[in-house]
Design a protein around this motif. Structure first.
Motif, short mmCIF file in Angstrom:
data_model
loop_
_atom_site.label_atom_id
_atom_site.label_comp_id
_atom_site.label_asym_id
_atom_site.label_seq_id
_atom_site.Cartn_x
_atom_site.Cartn_y
_atom_site.Cartn_z
N GLY A 63 -6.39 65.75 8.84
CA GLY A 63 -5.67 65.96 7.59
C GLY A 63 -4.85 64.74 7.22
N GLY A 64 -5.00 64.28 5.99
CA GLY A 64 -4.34 63.06 5.55
C GLY A 64 -3.24 63.32 4.53
N GLY A 65 -2.58 64.48 4.63
CA GLY A 65 -1.45 64.77 3.74
C GLY A 65 -0.17 64.18 4.30
N GLY A 66 0.95 64.73 3.86
CA GLY A 66 2.25 64.20 4.26
C GLY A 66 2.44 64.19 5.77
N ALA A 67 2.11 65.30 6.43
CA ALA A 67 2.32 65.39 7.88
C ALA A 67 1.34 64.48 8.63
N GLY A 68 0.08 64.49 8.20
CA GLY A 68 -0.95 63.70 8.87
C GLY A 68 -0.64 62.21 8.81
N LEU A 69 -0.28 61.72 7.61
CA LEU A 69 -0.02 60.29 7.47
C LEU A 69 1.28 59.90 8.17
N SER A 70 2.28 60.79 8.15
CA SER A 70 3.52 60.50 8.88
C SER A 70 3.23 60.39 10.37
N ALA A 71 2.41 61.31 10.88
CA ALA A 71 2.02 61.28 12.29
C ALA A 71 1.26 59.99 12.59
#
Lengths: 536, 236
Positions: A8-16
């Motif tokens: 997943g490349g949303g907010g959580a994925g990219l922050s991770a």
């Protein structure tokens, strides 16, 4: 072969991804869409942090508001961490270039959202999620993070209780692939898309990662907790941001009567609107008195969408609205390190239940969770990857199984149309697993869902081609939706009380015995199990 | 009810490219019409979609030669719906957009070096507010005629994003960003304004490219097209 694979490349994925990259890990981000097309792009209202740029505020007040709204279903330690790290999260987003709305002196602007004791939500017009997401994406490109875009997650590869990677369909070619990683962060979004036709969510928000997690041996918790957003456009379910009410928008019924305090939490406002609708009233949001200049500056997106879908201009007309499914508080159960029951498998963002929202999420806390806990999960998963050796998932049983399954789908008999069933599922979930529930309705839907499960092999696809087969992907998504639907229903039937977003007509009171008690769901030999942790 | 045509492509089909006519309900968005065709009539019809509310940028297509978001366009009788241009079609209305996304990387469209002291004033935030509304739908990319002759061109959305960072007081190395878009970049644009005309978010890449040109000149770069005239003048 990655150290760390993020789903997943949303907010959580990219922050991770960015946090893990900073920690020295080789990171890949896999998703069924390009990252900028994630659900995060749709978040409008803001991201909470007690930085007090407009009026005095405190981390303690942020914690208190969040706990109050959670009705004992939040973990105070996690809430504290989230709220304490919020000012730093805004600082970090600012430093990577996020175009926040500003005050005259250049500090980040803030506004009030429902359930907040003050102006706490930082924002970027009504494009807060979009602008944060794009800034994260720009930064990820800068850092050379590798993207596997338009790869559809099938399953986690788990051997001896440890994750070794995932299986996924490369959509462009239709090939099933096994992708190895020493650790995995799932940040695949929620499951409010189950309420098809009655949700603010993207049509892609089908709970794939949550369903894959329960199959992989993870525990899911608080699945019955689905947040209904009070104000969506009546005919399309398109979201009208809470900031419209925060700024003074009023809710009126057909008689022009004002019937609820607009700034109560979402569960309370949604229920008040639902009762009006059930009594035969129509409900409208009135922002006419805010004036055209204000609407153009703060709610430009809403104005455009109201014109497009309802044919009305909010500057001069009332906006017809209804509450629809918006956010799922429940999800993959994680510990304080954001780790699931499977070693090396972490979860963050809406797909996870990190127990900061409890029975009702506050506006502005979900973007915050994606950033703060996304980064923490990325760091923790990177540390796990450092401490563990290489994996080789190529010969795994899961890969063989999933490859055969995908190859078999075109041969399913396709006597029953799953698209029709998908619409039907959305409708009966909205009516019976919606804002106000009762045992009879819930049990009725459960029997329909069990029937759908039996019928799945008699459904199937008409598109037999391999390349970019959305018919195939949507069918597998539907399988995930049906799998989750059963678990949600069992939790909703078993919680015999009303608390936050779970309102039971037949059990209208908040029961002491359920204080702090979470519903837990898992699979044992493929059979769904459910219990309430700590219920006396 | 009205009729629309959809241009479809699938390499494995004979013939690979066909134009199909469909009867659809009037007054609904093109995305609702496409979804209705897929779920009720022909599940093989392939297109992208997501948010339904003009922010995810998934569903851009061309209607009668003009780029639109399917979720915000209401079809009219006789419309022809086609995939976007300048990226290979994978199937029907779905193109391989990896090349377009790659332009962001080639141009370095990000904050390169933080200027720690910078304060973004209200006015400075407003200066690129519209540019940061970009949803990467690739409409401008498809509308840009430069790609007919130069497939390596940076393209409108990447250049708009470079300008957005160059204009951001937080960027500590604006010169580096400007240097990176000299080749196959700011000077290759023909200023035709097609990108501006099709942007669903009201962004004006043409004007952003002009701003980048002005900055380029200020930073010592010259317009290579003008250079030819200049030397001609000297020789004469």
């Amino acid at each position: 072969m990655f150290d760390l694979l993020i789903i997943g490349g949303g907010g959580a994925g990219l922050s991770a991804a960015l946090a893990a990259h900073d920690a020295g890990a080789k990171v890949g981000v896999l998703g069924k869409n390009y990252p900028t097309r994630s659900q995060t792009s749709m978040a409008q209202g803001g991201i909470n942090a007690a930085i007090g740029n407009i009026e005095p505020d405190s981390v303690e007040a942020h914690i208190a508001d969040t706990l109050k709204s959670a009705h004992t279903l939040a973990d105070e330690g996690m809430v504290r961490r989230l709220c304490e790290k919020a000012p730093d999260a805004i600082g970090w987003l600012d430093r990577i270039g996020t175009p926040f709305s500003r005050l005259e002196d250049g500090r980040v602007a803030q506004r009030r959202l429902g359930g907040a004791s003050g102006k706490r939500a930082c924002y970027a017009q009504d494009y807060t999620g979009l602008k944060i997401l794009h800034t994260l994406h720009d930064t990820a490109l800068k850092q050379g993070i590798e993207f596997l875009s338009e790869y559809y997650l099938l399953n986690f590869i788990v051997e001896e209780g440890r994750v070794l990677g995932v299986t996924a369909v490369e959509m462009a070619t239709g090939e099933v692939k096994a992708i190895g990683a020493k650790s995995v962060v799932v940040a695949s979004g929620g499951y409010a898309g189950l309420y098809r036709g009655f949700t603010t969510n993207s049509s892609a928000t089908t709970g794939d990662g949550v369903a894959a997690a329960i199959r992989a041996g993870c525990v899911l918790s608080d699945l019955e907790y689905v947040q209904f957003h009070p104000t969506a456009l009546r005919s399309s379910g398109i979201l009208i941001s809470e900031s419209a009410r925060g700024a003074g928008g009023r809710l009126l019924n057909s008689k022009g009567e004002h019937f609820v305090d607009e700034l109560l939490t979402r569960d309370q406002v949604a229920k008040a609107i639902w009762e009006q609708l059930e009594s035969g009233e129509e409900v409208f949001l009135d922002i006419r008195h805010l004036g055209e200049a204000f609407v153009e500056e703060n709610l430009p997106q809403e104005r455009k969408l109201a014109k497009l879908y309802e044919g009305i201009d909010p500057v001069t007309d009332l906006i017809p609205i209804k509450p629809v499914a918006h956010y799922t508080m429940g999800g993959i159960d994680v510990d304080h390190m954001h780790c699931t029951k499977v070693k090396g498998l972490y979860a963050a963002g809406e797909c996870a239940n990190s127990k900061v929202h409890g029975a009702n999420r506050l506006g502005g806390n979900s973007l915050l969770e994606t950033i703060v806990f996304g980064r923490e999960a990325g760091e923790n998963a990177a540390a796990f990857a450092r401490q563990h050796g290489d994996v080789n998932p190529r010969n795994s049983e899961q890969f063989e199984k999933d490859r055969s399954f995908v190859a078999a789908i075109p041969h399913f008999t396709n006597q029953i149309d799953f698209y029709e069933k998908r619409d039907f599922l959305g409708k009966i979930f909205y009516r019976n697993v919606g804002i106000v529930r009762n045992e009879m309705g819930l049990k009725g839907v459960l029997s329909v869902i069990r029937q759908m499960q039996k019928e799945l092999p008699f459904m199937g696809i008409a598109d037999k081609s391999r390349e970019y087969n959305t018919n195939l992907i949507e069918f597998i998504e539907f399988g995930n939706m049906v799998e989750l639907a059963e678990a949600i229903l069992v939790c909703a039937i078993s919680r015999k009380e009303s608390r936050g977003a779970h309102q039971r007509e037949d059990h209208p009171r908040e029961e002491k015995s359920y204080d702090g008690v979470h519903s837990l769901s898992w699979k044992h030999d493929g059979t769904l199990c459910n219990e309430f942790g700590g219920l006396a | 009810m009205i009729n629309i045509s959809i241009k479809r492509y699938h390499a494995a089909r004979q013939p690979a490219e066909i134009v199909q006519e469909w009867e659809i309900e009037e007054g609904v968005t093109l995305l609702e019409a496409l979804t209705s065709i897929k779920t009720k009539k022909d599940p093989t019809l392939t297109f992208r979609s997501g948010c339904r509310s003009c922010v995810c940028g998934s569903c851009a297509v061309r209607v009668n030669g003009r780029e639109v978001l399917a979720c915000s366009y209401k079809p009219k009788e006789g419309d022809l719906v086609e995939p976007l241009r300048f990226e290979p079609v994978i199937k029907d209305l779905v193109t391989d957009q990896s090349g377009g996304f790659e332009t962001l990387k080639r141009t370095g469209a990000w904050l390169e070096r933080l200027n720690d002291e910078a304060v973004v004033t209200l006015e400075e935030e407003k200066r690129t507010e519209v540019q940061t509304d970009c949803i990467l739908c690739h409409s401008c990319y498809s509308a840009c005629p430069v790609f007919e002759t130069n497939p390596l061109f940076a393209g409108p959305f990447a250049l708009t994003r470079v300008w957005r960072y160059v204009a951001d007081p937080r960027e500590g190395d604006p010169k580096g960003k400007i240097d990176a878009v000299q080749h196959d970049g700011v000077w290759d644009c023909t200023l035709c304004g097609e990108c501006t005309a099709v942007c669903p978010e009201g962004i004006d890449p043409k004007s952003d490219i002009l701003m980048l040109r002005t900055k380029s000149t200020q930073m010592g770069h010259t317009d290579p097209n003008m250079g030819a005239f200049g030397s001609f003048g000297l020789d004469f």
